[in-house]
Design a protein around this motif. Structure first.
Motif, PDB file in Angstrom:
ATOM      1  N   VAL A   1       0.863  -1.179   0.000  1.00  0.00           N
ATOM      2  CA  VAL A   1       0.000   0.000   0.000  1.00  0.00           C
ATOM      3  C   VAL A   1       0.900   1.229   0.000  1.00  0.00           C
ATOM      4  O   VAL A   1       1.958   1.230   0.634  1.00  0.00           O
ATOM      5  CB  VAL A   1      -0.950   0.006   1.217  1.00  0.00           C
ATOM      6  N   GLU A   2       0.516   2.246  -0.764  1.00  0.00           N
ATOM      7  CA  GLU A   2       1.292   3.487  -0.797  1.00  0.00           C
ATOM      8  C   GLU A   2       0.880   4.365   0.372  1.00  0.00           C
ATOM      9  O   GLU A   2      -0.302   4.681   0.551  1.00  0.00           O
ATOM     10  CB  GLU A   2       1.043   4.229  -2.114  1.00  0.00           C
ATOM     11  N   ASN A   3       1.868   4.748   1.197  1.00  0.00           N
ATOM     12  CA  ASN A   3       1.556   5.582   2.360  1.00  0.00           C
ATOM     13  C   ASN A   3       1.570   7.062   1.981  1.00  0.00           C
ATOM     14  O   ASN A   3       1.745   7.431   0.825  1.00  0.00           O
ATOM     15  CB  ASN A   3       2.520   5.298   3.518  1.00  0.00           C
TER      16      ASN A   3
ATOM     17  N   SER B   1       3.739   9.264   2.378  1.00  0.00           N
ATOM     18  CA  SER B   1       5.024   9.770   1.908  1.00  0.00           C
ATOM     19  C   SER B   1       5.375   9.293   0.507  1.00  0.00           C
ATOM     20  O   SER B   1       6.440   9.614  -0.017  1.00  0.00           O
ATOM     21  CB  SER B   1       6.138   9.355   2.883  1.00  0.00           C
ATOM     22  N   GLY B   2       4.503   8.490  -0.076  1.00  0.00           N
ATOM     23  CA  GLY B   2       4.778   7.959  -1.405  1.00  0.00           C
ATOM     24  C   GLY B   2       5.563   6.670  -1.401  1.00  0.00           C
ATOM     25  O   GLY B   2       5.914   6.148  -2.465  1.00  0.00           O
ATOM     26  N   ASP B   3       5.854   6.126  -0.214  1.00  0.00           N
ATOM     27  CA  ASP B   3       6.558   4.853  -0.116  1.00  0.00           C
ATOM     28  C   ASP B   3       5.562   3.698  -0.224  1.00  0.00           C
ATOM     29  O   ASP B   3       4.398   3.821   0.167  1.00  0.00           O
ATOM     30  CB  ASP B   3       7.295   4.740   1.227  1.00  0.00           C
ATOM     31  N   LEU B   4       6.027   2.570  -0.739  1.00  0.00           N
ATOM     32  CA  LEU B   4       5.202   1.370  -0.789  1.00  0.00           C
ATOM     33  C   LEU B   4       5.511   0.524   0.437  1.00  0.00           C
ATOM     34  O   LEU B   4       6.663   0.138   0.662  1.00  0.00           O
ATOM     35  CB  LEU B   4       5.473   0.579  -2.066  1.00  0.00           C
ATOM     36  N   VAL B   5       4.492   0.238   1.224  1.00  0.00           N
ATOM     37  CA  VAL B   5       4.646  -0.524   2.457  1.00  0.00           C
ATOM     38  C   VAL B   5       4.214  -1.965   2.202  1.00  0.00           C
ATOM     39  O   VAL B   5       3.110  -2.221   1.721  1.00  0.00           O
ATOM     40  CB  VAL B   5       3.793   0.086   3.589  1.00  0.00           C
ATOM     41  N   PHE B   6       5.095  -2.900   2.521  1.00  0.00           N
ATOM     42  CA  PHE B   6       4.824  -4.328   2.325  1.00  0.00           C
ATOM     43  C   PHE B   6       3.824  -4.807   3.372  1.00  0.00           C
ATOM     44  O   PHE B   6       4.034  -4.650   4.571  1.00  0.00           O
ATOM     45  CB  PHE B   6       6.130  -5.110   2.440  1.00  0.00           C
ATOM     46  N   LEU B   7       2.712  -5.399   2.917  1.00  0.00           N
ATOM     47  CA  LEU B   7       1.685  -5.896   3.828  1.00  0.00           C
ATOM     48  C   LEU B   7       1.734  -7.399   4.007  1.00  0.00           C
ATOM     49  O   LEU B   7       1.290  -7.914   5.027  1.00  0.00           O
ATOM     50  CB  LEU B   7       0.291  -5.504   3.301  1.00  0.00           C
TER      51      LEU B   7
END
Length: 245
Positions: free
Chosen positions: A130-132, A134-140
Motif C-alpha cells: 500500500v502506498e503511504n 510519503s509515497g513509499d510502498l509498504v509491504f503488507l
C-alpha cells in the motif's frame, strides 16, 4: 565481522545484498553501524536492481529503479486496474533487467508475467503493498494469504498489519472460522498488554477506520498466546484451529 570492519574503515564502499522481506529491518540495522559505506545494491524482484545510498537516505534513486504498479486483485492475478494511494494491491514490476521467464516452466511464466495494453511486460510479485502518505510502498504480506469471503477478496496480512499498529497489541493474526452451522467469519486473535477491553476497543476502531467494511473482523478475541512455527512466525493455520475450538 570482516565486512563490517571493511565498511567502517572505508576499504569496502560497495555491497550487494539479497534477502527476504522479514530480514529487511535487521539488514538496515546492521548497515547503520557502518556509516562510512557509500552504496548498496539491493537485488530486487525478478532480477531487477535498486541502487540506494543507504546512509544518506533509504529511498532509492528512482532514475535507476524499475517501474512499479499496484493493481487490485480482481480477476486473474496481475490483470487488475491500478489502485489509488492508500488502497492495498498487488505489486507489479517492469525492468530492463527483468528475467525472460522461468526455465522450462511455461506455466509459471504465464502466471507471473503479464503484458499491459502497450505491450510492457510486468512481473507479478504476489506481494501485497500500500502506498503511504510519503509515497513509499509498504509491504503488507503475500497474496497467498488472501481469502474470499461473501464475494470479496480479503488480504489477511493487511488486517494483521493494522492490528500490529494498535497500542497494547503484542501479537495478532486474522483467520477465517468455518463453523458447521453458520457462515464463515473473520476473527482477529490478539495477545495484549494492559487493559484488555481498552485494547480491543482501540483495535476495533483502527480496523473500522483503515479497512473496507467487508474486511473488518466480526470479532476481536483476546488469547494468551498464538501458535508459532519452528521459525518463530505466527502459525495462521494452527491459529484458525484455536479460533474454531
Amino acid at each position: 565481522d570482516e565486512a563490517r570492519q571493511r565498511i567502517a574503515d572505508g576499504s569496502l564502499g560497495f555491497m550487494t545484498l539479497a534477502d527476504t522481506a522479514e530480514h529487511v529491518d535487521a539488514v538496515v540495522a546492521w548497515l547503520a553501524t557502518a556509516p562510512a559505506a557509500s552504496d548498496v545494491i539491493l537485488i530486487g524482484i525478478g532480477g531487477s536492481a535498486l541502487s540506494a545510498r543507504v546512509f544518506e537516505s533509504l529511498r532509492p534513486d528512482l532514475s535507476a529503479s524499475p517501474r512499479l504498479r499496484v493493481v487490485d486483485t480482481e480477476g486473474p492475478l496481475g490483470s487488475g486496474t491500478d489502485v489509488s494511494a492508500g488502497e492495498p494491491g498487488v505489486l507489479l514490476v517492469a525492468s530492463e533487467t527483468m528475467m525472460a521467464g522461468y526455465w522450462n516452466r511455461d506455466d509459471l511464466t504465464a502466471a507471473s508475467i503479464v503484458r499491459d495494453g502497450e505491450g510492457t511486460r510486468w512481473y507479478v510479485t504476489g506481494d501485497l503493498v500500500v502506498e503511504n502518505g510519503s509515497g513509499d510502498l509498504v509491504f503488507l504480506g503475500r497474496v497467498d494469504n488472501q481469502v474470499k469471503l461473501r464475494g470479496h477478496r480479503i488480504e489477511l496480512e493487511a488486517i494483521d498489519a493494522v492490528l500490529g499498529d494498535v497500542d497494547g497489541v503484542d501479537a495478532a493474526t486474522a483467520v477465517v472460522v468455518r463453523p458447521t452451522d453458520s457462515d464463515d467469519a473473520l476473527v482477529a486473535l490478539v495477545v495484549v498488554t494492559g487493559d484488555e477491553d481498552a485494547v480491543v476497543d482501540r483495535a476495533r476502531g483502527e480496523l473500522r477506520r483503515r479497512l473496507p467494511r467487508y474486511a473488518v473482523p466480526s470479532e476481536v478475541r483476546v488469547v494468551d498466546r498464538l501458535p508459532r512455527t519452528s521459525s518463530g512466525k505466527i502459525d495462521r493455520g494452527a491459529s484458525a484451529g484455536l479460533a474454531s475450538a
